[in-house]
Motif scaffolding. Sequence first.
Motif, PDB file in Angstrom:
ATOM      1  N   ALA A  43     -12.469 -31.631 -24.083  1.00 28.29           N
ATOM      2  CA  ALA A  43     -11.964 -32.740 -23.264  1.00 28.29           C
ATOM      3  C   ALA A  43     -11.521 -32.255 -21.889  1.00 28.29           C
ATOM      4  O   ALA A  43     -11.707 -32.951 -20.885  1.00 28.29           O
ATOM      5  N   HIS A  46     -15.084 -30.480 -20.004  1.00 30.84           N
ATOM      6  CA  HIS A  46     -16.275 -31.334 -19.844  1.00 30.84           C
ATOM      7  C   HIS A  46     -17.554 -30.511 -19.702  1.00 30.84           C
ATOM      8  O   HIS A  46     -18.203 -30.555 -18.659  1.00 30.84           O
ATOM      9  N   GLY A 111     -20.821 -37.759 -24.987  1.00 26.58           N
ATOM     10  CA  GLY A 111     -19.593 -37.047 -25.311  1.00 26.58           C
ATOM     11  C   GLY A 111     -19.452 -36.704 -26.779  1.00 26.58           C
ATOM     12  O   GLY A 111     -18.513 -36.015 -27.165  1.00 26.58           O
TER      13      GLY A 111
END
Length: 148
Positions: A43, A46, A111
């Motif tokens: 997180a 990235h 993600g």
Amino acid sequence: MTRKGRRLVLIGSALGVLAIAAGLMLYALTDTIVFFRSPSEIAAEHPAPGTRLRLGGLVKQGSVEKQDDAHIRFVVTDGGADVRVGYTGLLPDLFREGQGVVAEGQLLPDGSFRADSVLAKHDEKYMPKEVADALKKQGVWKEGEGVQ
């Protein structure tokens, strides 16, 4: 050219060839090196989609979804962040919610994480050092207390 000069040229050429060979070997290894990351590190950093890595943490309670075609979805957490994981195949017998897990695969553009292999740990004593350190850093797991 003297004998000493030829010898220096030969030694210099041999060192040059060795340096090129070592450089090519290191370049070839960059594709096979897989780095470990916790959900909080993913997180924060990235990483680019398609990056191969190992994701470690705990399987979040209530997150395991089994589908009919041996496709499983679950969430790996370290208390600070969560990462959705998709995996097709047979899971280890010890895989369950609240247990430590290490999944190897790659990040997807949305993600989430597509795992190629999943390793389940049967006891927090046997958890990889990187996973245990990441969980301790988040305050989720403490030595001797087990998984919270």
